[in-house]
Design an enzyme around this catalytic site. Structure first.
Site, PDB file in Angstrom:
ATOM      1  N   GLY A  29       0.927  -1.169   0.168  1.00  0.00           N
ATOM      2  CA  GLY A  29      -0.193   0.343   0.126  1.00  0.00           C
ATOM      3  C   GLY A  29       0.974   1.304   0.189  1.00  0.00           C
ATOM      4  O   GLY A  29       1.294   1.707   0.929  1.00  0.00           O
ATOM      5  N   SER A  66       1.562   3.619  -3.242  1.00  0.00           N
ATOM      6  CA  SER A  66       0.528   5.170  -4.017  1.00  0.00           C
ATOM      7  C   SER A  66      -0.897   5.050  -3.496  1.00  0.00           C
ATOM      8  O   SER A  66      -1.394   4.634  -3.085  1.00  0.00           O
ATOM      9  CB  SER A  66       0.448   4.869  -5.651  1.00  0.00           C
ATOM     10  OG  SER A  66       1.422   4.403  -6.126  1.00  0.00           O
ATOM     11  N   GLU A  82      12.536  -4.750  -4.395  1.00  0.00           N
ATOM     12  CA  GLU A  82      12.277  -4.309  -5.031  1.00  0.00           C
ATOM     13  C   GLU A  82      12.828  -4.110  -6.845  1.00  0.00           C
ATOM     14  O   GLU A  82      11.962  -4.283  -7.192  1.00  0.00           O
ATOM     15  CB  GLU A  82      10.867  -3.526  -4.948  1.00  0.00           C
ATOM     16  CG  GLU A  82       9.683  -3.643  -5.855  1.00  0.00           C
ATOM     17  CD  GLU A  82       8.330  -2.570  -5.825  1.00  0.00           C
ATOM     18  OE1 GLU A  82       8.519  -1.904  -4.189  1.00  0.00           O
ATOM     19  OE2 GLU A  82       8.129  -2.224  -6.622  1.00  0.00           O
ATOM     20  N   GLU A 132      11.002   8.168 -14.511  1.00  0.00           N
ATOM     21  CA  GLU A 132      11.893   9.788 -14.413  1.00  0.00           C
ATOM     22  C   GLU A 132      12.659  10.321 -12.965  1.00  0.00           C
ATOM     23  O   GLU A 132      13.004  10.467 -12.779  1.00  0.00           O
ATOM     24  CB  GLU A 132      11.317  10.401 -14.649  1.00  0.00           C
ATOM     25  CG  GLU A 132      10.560  11.218 -16.168  1.00  0.00           C
ATOM     26  CD  GLU A 132       9.818   9.723 -16.925  1.00  0.00           C
ATOM     27  OE1 GLU A 132       9.596   9.015 -16.541  1.00  0.00           O
ATOM     28  OE2 GLU A 132       9.637  10.219 -18.278  1.00  0.00           O
TER      29      GLU A 132
END
Lengths: 379, 231
Positions: free
Chosen positions: A131, A133, A248, A366
Site C-alpha cells: 500500500g 501509491s 523490489e 523519471e
C-alpha cells in the site's frame, strides 16, 4: 558514484545442483498453461502452484527455519527466482510476499508478527500487497495522506490506496500511512500490516489496458487494526520503505519478464536464421547477458549487507528499456499478423501492450533516473 | 580489489601520466609487457582482472597509445578493447559530472536542471553496463585460462554491448559540455574520438551481433538459458 565494482556472485553450496533440482521439479509441477502467461509471469496468479512451490521449499527461502523458512542464503534464492522466471512459472500469487513483505517482516517486524505471518508466506498460502501509491501520491510518494490515529483500541485508518497490485487476492497489505498528526512529507509516516478482511476496507478492481485485473483501489473507512499492526519503528516508515524498494528494483524480473518472447523468437528463427534476424538475436542476447551481470552483482552487494540503491536503479532503468525495446524490435523485423494464433505473434502482441507499464511499476523511469543522478553527485 | 591490484593500478596511473606526454617509453620501461607473463618466467603473473584494471586506466589516460597491443595477444584484442572502452567512458562521465556541477547558467549549475540530470543518468547506465560487461568478461577469461575460444560468447556479448554504448555516451557527454567540449584544447575529445574509433575496431556491431546471434540460434530458445547458466 564511483566506478562500478562487480560484486562476485558466489552463493554457498552447489549452485548447479540447485538449478538441476528446480528444473526437474518444474518439469513435473509447472502447469503447461498458456504461452502468454509465461511472459510477465510474476503477474500470473496460480494458488495451487504457489502452494506446491512452498511445500517444495522454494518460497521464503531466506527466512529462518523456526518461521517455516529455509535459512538459505539470499543468492541461493536469487538462483531459484531467475530459474522460475526463465521458465515462465506462474509465481504471481506469492510474488510480493516472498520478495519483500516476508523479508521486511523478518527485518523490522515484532516476534508476534513473524510468528503470525511468516509461516503462511513460506508455505505459499499467505499473499501480500503493497500500500504505497495514493490518488495524490504517485511518483511523489511523500505526499501520502492516508492516516492512522492511535486510539485506546488500536489504529484507526482512513484514506485510500490505488494501483495496488493483487489487493483482490491478498490476505495482508503492508501500508505506508501518516501516523503523526500535522506531519509533512517523509516525516511522520509508519508502516502498518493490515489484514484485508478487516471491516471498513473496500477493494475495487481497476482493469488495465490489456484487459487484466491486476491492480485495485483500496478504501479505508474508519478501519480499526490492533496496536500490534505497527511494523518497525513508529515514524520510520519512509526509511523502511526505501529499504524495501531496493529489494523490489534490482531482481531478475527486471530483465526476464519478456524472456518467453526471446525464446519464441529464437525458436521461430531456427538454427540458421537470416542475417538480420541473427543480428537482432545477437543484440538482444548481449543486452540480456549484460543485465544479468549487473543484476547478480547488485544482488551480491545487497546480500553483503550494503545498500545498492543506485545500482538497483541502474538495473531497473536498463532492464525496463531492454524489455520495452524487445517487442518493438521484434515486430519491426518479423512478419507477423496482429491476430495470428502462433506463439510468437501472441507473445508479441501481449508484450507490446503490457510493456508501457514496465517503466511505471516500481518507480517511474523519471524517478529512477533522478535517483541515479543523485548518486552521481548532481543536485 | 586486492592489495596487489591496487598497487598495480597506482603504478599504472603514475606511469600513464608520464606517458601522456612522453609516449610509450615509460610504459615499456615499467615492464607492462610482462603483465600476463607468469612469475616463474620472470613476469608479473597477472590475470585478466589485472589487465582489465590497467586497460581501463589506459583508456581514460592514454587512449591513443598502443598499451593493449603491448600487453595482450592479437586474439584477445577484442576483449582488451572492451576494457579500454569502459575506461574511456568512465572518464567521459567523470568530465561530464565535473562540468555540469561547475558550469553555471541561468544562475545555477547545469547539474541542477532536471533535463541535464536525466541525460546524465542515461549516460551513467550505459557506462555501468560496459564496466559490468568488462568485469564479467574478465571473470570468464580467468576461469578458462584466457582461452578466447572458451570465452567466445562473453567476448562477443561484451564487445557488442560496449560498441552499442558508444553512440549514447559520446553524444550525451558532448551535449552537456556545450561548445567547450568541441574544442581541441578541452580534454573530452581525448576520450570521445578513441571511443568512436574503438567501436569499429576488432569487430563492429554488425560483426559481433551476427556471430553472437548465430551462436544463440544454435543453442535454441530454451538452450540459451541453459548455456548462460552453465558458464
Amino acid at each position: 558514484m564511483q566506478g562500478f565494482a562487480l560484486y562476485p556472485f558466489d552463493p554457498p553450496g552447489d549452485v548447479a545442483a540447485l538449478r538441476a533440482e528446480l528444473r526437474a521439479w518444474l518439469a513435473v509441477n509447472q502447469p503447461q498453461g498458456d504461452i502468454v502467461a509465461r511472459a510477465n509471469c510474476w503477474a500470473s496468479f496460480d494458488a495451487d502452484f504457489s502452494r506446491a512451490l512452498g511445500a517444495a521449499g522454494y518460497i521464503g527461502m531466506t527466512l529462518p527455519e523456526r518461521y517455516g523458512g529455509g535459512d538459505r542464503h539470499p543468492l541461493e534464492r536469487y538462483v531459484v527466482i531467475e530459474e522460475l522466471l526463465a521458465a515462465g512459472a506462474p509465481v504471481g500469487a506469492h510474488w510480493i510476499a516472498d520478495r519483500q513483505t516476508g523479508p521486511l517482516i523478518q527485518r523490522y517486524g515484532s516476534e508476534e508478527q513473524r510468528e503470525c505471518y511468516l509461516p503462511g508466506i513460506a508455505k505459499g498460502e499467505l499473499y501480500a500487497c503493497i500500500g504505497l501509491s495514493e490518488p495524490g501520491a504517485g511518483s511523489d510518494l511523500a505526499a501520502v495522506r492516508t492516516t492512522a490515529r492511535e486510539t485506546a483500541e488500536g489504529w484507526r485508518i482512513n484514506g485510500q490506496k490505488i494501483w495496488t497490485t493483487g489487493a483482490h487476492f491478498s490476505h495482508i497489505m503492508l501500508a505506508l500511512v501518516r501516523t503523526e498528526e500535522g506531519s509533512e512529507r517523509n516525516a511522520g509516516l509508519s508502516q502498518l500490516l493490515i489484514d484485508l478482511d478487516t471491516p471498513g476496507i473496500t477493494i475495487r478492481p481497476i482493469i488495465d489496458m490489456a484487459g487484466h485485473h491486476d491492480f485495485n483501489e483500496v478504501f479505508f473507512d474508519d478501519v480499526l487494526v490492533p496496536h500490534g499492526a505497527l511494523v518497525g519503528m513508529r515514524g520510520q516508515g519512509w526509511q523502511q520503505v526505501t529499504a524495501e524498494l531496493g529489494l523490489e528494483r534490482s531482481g531478475p524480473e527486471r530483465y526476464l519478464s519478456s524472456h518467453a518472447l526471446l525464446v519464441a523468437l529464437i525458436d521461430a528463427a531456427g538454427a540458421q536464421p537470416e542475417p538480420a534476424v541473427a543480428a537482432l538475436i545477437g543484440e538482444l542476447a548481449a543486452e540480456m547477458w549484460t543485465l544479468r551481470q549487473l543484476s547478480m552483482s547488485t544482488a551480491a552487494k545487497l546480500a553483503a549487507g550494503e545498500d545498492p540503491m543506485v545500482e538497483a536503479s541502474v538495473v531497473k532503468e536498463l532492464g525496463n528499456a531492454f524489455e520495452q525495446d524487445m517487442p518493438r524490435r521484434v515486430q519491426a523485423i518479423v512478419t507477423s499478423g496482429w491476430d495470428e494464433p502462433d506463439n510468437l505473434a501472441r507473445l508479441l502482441r501481449a508484450l507490446l501492450i503490457a510493456s508501457p507499464s514496465f517503466s511505471l511499476r516500481g518507480g517511474t523511469r523519471e524517478v529512477i533516473r533522478g535517483i541515479i543522478a543523485r548518486g552521481l553527485g548532481l543536485r | 580489489m586486492s592489495a596487489a591490484r591496487e598497487m598495480l593500478c597506482d603504478t599504472a596511473r603514475a606511469v600513464f601520466a608520464e606517458a601522456a606526454t612522453a609516449g610509450m617509453g615509460p610504459i615499456a620501461e615499467a615492464g607492462f609487457a610482462l603483465l600476463l607473463v607468469p612469475e616463474d618466467e620472470g613476469g608479473f603473473g597477472g590475470d585478466w582482472g589485472d589487465v582489465n584494471a590497467v586497460l581501463q586506466i589506459a583508456g581514460a589516460m592514454v587512449p591513443d597509445l598502443p598499451v593493449a597491443e603491448l600487453i595482450v595477444s592479437e586474439a584477445l584484442q577484442p576483449a582488451a578493447t572492451v576494457s579500454l572502452m569502459a575506461g574511456a567512458m568512465g572518464q567521459a562521465l567523470a568530465l561530464s559530472i565535473e562540468h555540469v556541477n561547475t558550469r553555471q547558467q541561468f544562475g545555477r549549475p547545469l547539474g541542477k536542471f532536471q533535463a541535464v540530470q536525466q541525460s546524465l543518468a542515461v549516460m551513467a547506465c550505459e557506462v555501468r553496463a560496459v564496466e559490468a560487461a568488462a568485469a564479467a568478461l574478465a571473470t570468464r577469461l580467468d576461469a578458462v585460462g584466457l582461452d578466447p575460444a572458451a570465452a567466445d560468447f562473453e567476448i562477443a556479448a561484451a564487445k557488442l554491448r560496449a560498441n552499442r554504448a558508444v553512440g549514447v555516451v559520446t553524444a550525451i557527454a558532448h551535449q552537456v559540455h556545450g561548445a567547450i567540449g568541441f574544442t581541441r584544447e578541452y580534454d573530452l575529445n581525448r576520450v570521445t574520438i578513441p571511443l568512436m574509433r574503438w567501436r569499429g575496431a576488432h569487430g563492429n556491431d554488425a560483426y559481433w551481433a551476427l556471430i553472437l546471434g548465430r551462436q544463440v540460434a544454435e543453442f535454441g530458445g530454451e538452450g540459451l538459458w541453459e548455456a548462460l547458466t552453465a558458464r
